[in-house]
Scaffold this motif. Structure first.
Motif, mmCIF file in Angstrom:
data_model
loop_
_atom_site.group_PDB
_atom_site.id
_atom_site.type_symbol
_atom_site.label_atom_id
_atom_site.label_comp_id
_atom_site.label_asym_id
_atom_site.label_seq_id
_atom_site.Cartn_x
_atom_site.Cartn_y
_atom_site.Cartn_z
ATOM 1 N N MET A 198 0.836 -1.206 0.000
ATOM 2 C CA MET A 198 0.000 0.000 0.000
ATOM 3 C C MET A 198 0.865 1.247 0.000
ATOM 4 S SD MET A 198 -2.900 1.203 2.769
ATOM 5 C CE MET A 198 -4.074 -0.021 2.171
ATOM 6 N N LYS A 199 0.504 2.210 -0.860
ATOM 7 C CA LYS A 199 1.254 3.457 -0.917
ATOM 8 C C LYS A 199 0.979 4.302 0.328
ATOM 9 C CE LYS A 199 1.809 4.000 -5.895
ATOM 10 N NZ LYS A 199 1.610 4.903 -7.058
ATOM 11 N N THR A 200 1.966 5.136 0.658
ATOM 12 C CA THR A 200 1.873 5.947 1.873
ATOM 13 C C THR A 200 2.036 7.423 1.543
ATOM 14 O OG1 THR A 200 4.255 5.676 2.251
ATOM 15 C CG2 THR A 200 2.768 4.113 3.355
ATOM 16 N N VAL A 201 1.425 8.259 2.370
ATOM 17 C CA VAL A 201 1.537 9.703 2.200
ATOM 18 C C VAL A 201 1.629 10.359 3.572
ATOM 19 C CG1 VAL A 201 -0.993 9.905 2.051
ATOM 20 C CG2 VAL A 201 0.457 11.801 1.281
ATOM 21 N N LEU A 202 2.501 11.345 3.680
ATOM 22 C CA LEU A 202 2.575 12.198 4.865
ATOM 23 C C LEU A 202 2.074 13.575 4.462
ATOM 24 C CD1 LEU A 202 3.467 13.115 7.720
ATOM 25 C CD2 LEU A 202 5.770 13.487 6.750
ATOM 26 N N ILE A 203 1.102 14.076 5.227
ATOM 27 C CA ILE A 203 0.551 15.410 4.972
ATOM 28 C C ILE A 203 0.761 16.253 6.223
ATOM 29 C CG2 ILE A 203 -1.466 16.745 4.261
ATOM 30 C CD1 ILE A 203 -2.725 14.123 3.274
ATOM 31 N N THR A 204 1.501 17.346 6.106
ATOM 32 C CA THR A 204 1.684 18.224 7.260
ATOM 33 C C THR A 204 0.481 19.148 7.393
ATOM 34 O OG1 THR A 204 2.863 19.942 5.988
ATOM 35 C CG2 THR A 204 4.193 18.161 6.964
ATOM 36 N N GLY A 205 0.212 19.564 8.629
ATOM 37 C CA GLY A 205 -0.921 20.447 8.876
ATOM 38 C C GLY A 205 -2.236 19.847 8.430
ATOM 39 N N ALA A 206 -2.429 18.554 8.729
ATOM 40 C CA ALA A 206 -3.573 17.826 8.165
ATOM 41 C C ALA A 206 -4.710 17.599 9.150
ATOM 42 C CB ALA A 206 -3.100 16.479 7.618
ATOM 43 N N ASN A 207 -4.671 18.250 10.285
ATOM 44 C CA ASN A 207 -5.731 18.015 11.272
ATOM 45 C C ASN A 207 -6.994 18.833 11.004
ATOM 46 O OD1 ASN A 207 -3.705 20.096 12.409
ATOM 47 N ND2 ASN A 207 -5.581 20.540 13.562
ATOM 48 N N LYS A 208 -6.940 19.752 10.023
ATOM 49 C CA LYS A 208 -8.131 20.542 9.717
ATOM 50 C C LYS A 208 -8.052 21.100 8.299
ATOM 51 C CE LYS A 208 -6.339 24.956 11.519
ATOM 52 N NZ LYS A 208 -6.616 26.095 12.419
ATOM 53 N N SER A 209 -9.136 21.659 7.864
ATOM 54 C CA SER A 209 -9.249 22.399 6.610
ATOM 55 C C SER A 209 -8.777 21.593 5.396
ATOM 56 C CB SER A 209 -8.495 23.735 6.720
ATOM 57 O OG SER A 209 -9.035 24.540 7.746
ATOM 58 N N ILE A 210 -7.995 22.223 4.518
ATOM 59 C CA ILE A 210 -7.607 21.594 3.264
ATOM 60 C C ILE A 210 -6.757 20.351 3.502
ATOM 61 C CG2 ILE A 210 -6.328 21.921 1.106
ATOM 62 C CD1 ILE A 210 -7.099 24.892 1.246
ATOM 63 N N GLN A 267 -9.345 7.758 0.139
ATOM 64 C CA GLN A 267 -10.264 7.269 -0.890
ATOM 65 C C GLN A 267 -9.506 6.713 -2.094
ATOM 66 O OE1 GLN A 267 -12.542 10.849 -1.475
ATOM 67 N NE2 GLN A 267 -14.030 10.345 0.119
ATOM 68 N N HIS A 268 -8.280 7.202 -2.296
ATOM 69 C CA HIS A 268 -7.429 6.701 -3.384
ATOM 70 C C HIS A 268 -6.628 5.464 -2.971
ATOM 71 C CE1 HIS A 268 -8.315 10.439 -5.510
ATOM 72 N NE2 HIS A 268 -7.707 9.943 -6.571
ATOM 73 N N GLY A 269 -6.838 4.999 -1.748
ATOM 74 C CA GLY A 269 -6.205 3.764 -1.321
ATOM 75 C C GLY A 269 -4.843 3.924 -0.664
ATOM 76 N N TYR A 270 -4.511 5.123 -0.230
ATOM 77 C CA TYR A 270 -3.239 5.366 0.440
ATOM 78 C C TYR A 270 -3.365 5.164 1.950
ATOM 79 C CZ TYR A 270 -1.088 7.507 -3.693
ATOM 80 O OH TYR A 270 -0.558 7.715 -4.940
ATOM 81 N N HIS A 271 -2.242 4.797 2.568
ATOM 82 C CA HIS A 271 -2.157 4.854 4.023
ATOM 83 C C HIS A 271 -1.680 6.259 4.361
ATOM 84 C CE1 HIS A 271 -1.650 3.276 8.122
ATOM 85 N NE2 HIS A 271 -0.680 4.178 8.190
ATOM 86 N N VAL A 272 -2.449 6.956 5.176
ATOM 87 C CA VAL A 272 -2.200 8.369 5.453
ATOM 88 C C VAL A 272 -1.579 8.575 6.832
ATOM 89 C CG1 VAL A 272 -3.269 10.623 5.801
ATOM 90 C CG2 VAL A 272 -4.050 9.143 3.932
ATOM 91 N N TYR A 273 -0.436 9.232 6.827
ATOM 92 C CA TYR A 273 0.150 9.735 8.065
ATOM 93 C C TYR A 273 -0.297 11.182 8.186
ATOM 94 C CZ TYR A 273 2.954 5.525 8.149
ATOM 95 O OH TYR A 273 3.342 4.208 8.175
#
Length: 245
Positions: free
Chosen positions: A1-13, A23-29
């Protein structure tokens, strides 16, 4: 499974981008400066039926926090497929070039530019282990120097000594980064999410968070034939989607 790290991801965009990457099948950090807020955001996504999400504490202005996040993620995965540098701040409402506080300008650059650079450098080794790594730096349409010098541009009067220059500098860094990685499978781009109604601007923008996040996700999931070193902005260039620098 592909992974992604998103900073500042607790709200908004950032939060909506996390949902769409799931929804695209990624494991999200789900990166958050405040771990408790990050956990609450992750719990909300899990309540919606998404299991492949976990919070990770990361303050992009704190070197120790970045190093700890890199160590924590590295203990879970040997590779990172996508990095979305989403965390950013606006600064004070008024930012005249002649009178803005130097301290305020430095604070904005610390998050919007230096934070992105340090996070990218910290995670580059994990990204290099992915077969098709993607780096998405979240910019603003207000980061275009070309358009800021065009009196006919709709945002021409919207000037500021901190936020706009910080995004222009981020754009420049992204060009340099993309150049260094030009002979690899990396795709490195900046994305303007558009003038979106969020806490960031007291919900004054006309755009939706869903549409804004979709622009980030589109760049994060580019195929092998996708472009690199581009300034994506539907707002600045509705016909082509590519803004002038």
């Amino acid at each position: 499974m592909k992974t992604v790290l998103i900073t500042g991801a607790n709200k908004s965009i950032g939060f909506e981008a996390a949902r769409q990457m799931l929804q695209h099948g990624y494991h999200v950090y789900l990166g958050s400066r405040d771990l408790q807020k990050g956990q609450q955001a992750a719990d909300q996504l899990k309540a919606e039926g998404f299991s492949e999400v976990e919070p990770i504490q990361i303050d992009v202005t704190d070197s120790a926090s970045i190093a700890a996040a890199r160590q924590a993620l590295g203990q879970k995965n040997t590779a990172l497929d996508v990095l979305i540098n989403n965390a950013g701040i606006l600064g004070e409402p008024s930012q005249p070039a002649l009178t803005s506080r130097i301290g305020m300008i430095k604070e904005v650059f610390e998050t919007n530019l230096f934070g992105v650079i340090e996070v990218t450098q910290a995670f580059i080794d994990l990204l290099q282990q992915a077969p098709e790594p993607r780096i998405v730096n979240v910019t603003s349409g207000l980061g275009s120097l070309t358009l800021h010098n065009d009196p006919s541009w709709k945002y021409y009067p919207v000037k500021g000594a901190a936020y706009q220059p910080s995004k222009a500098a981020l754009n420049a860094y992204t060009i340099m980064l993309a150049y260094e990685l030009r002979d690899t499978a990396f795709k490195v781009n900046v994305v303007d999410p558009g003038y979106t109604a969020t806490d960031f601007n007291h919900h004054s923008g006309p755009g939706s968070v869903s549409d804004a996040a979709a622009r980030l996700v589109k760049a994060a999931t580019l195929g092998p034939d996708g472009p690199t070193s581009r300034f994506f902005s539907d707002d600045n260039a509705p016909e082509t989607g590519i803004s002038p620098w």
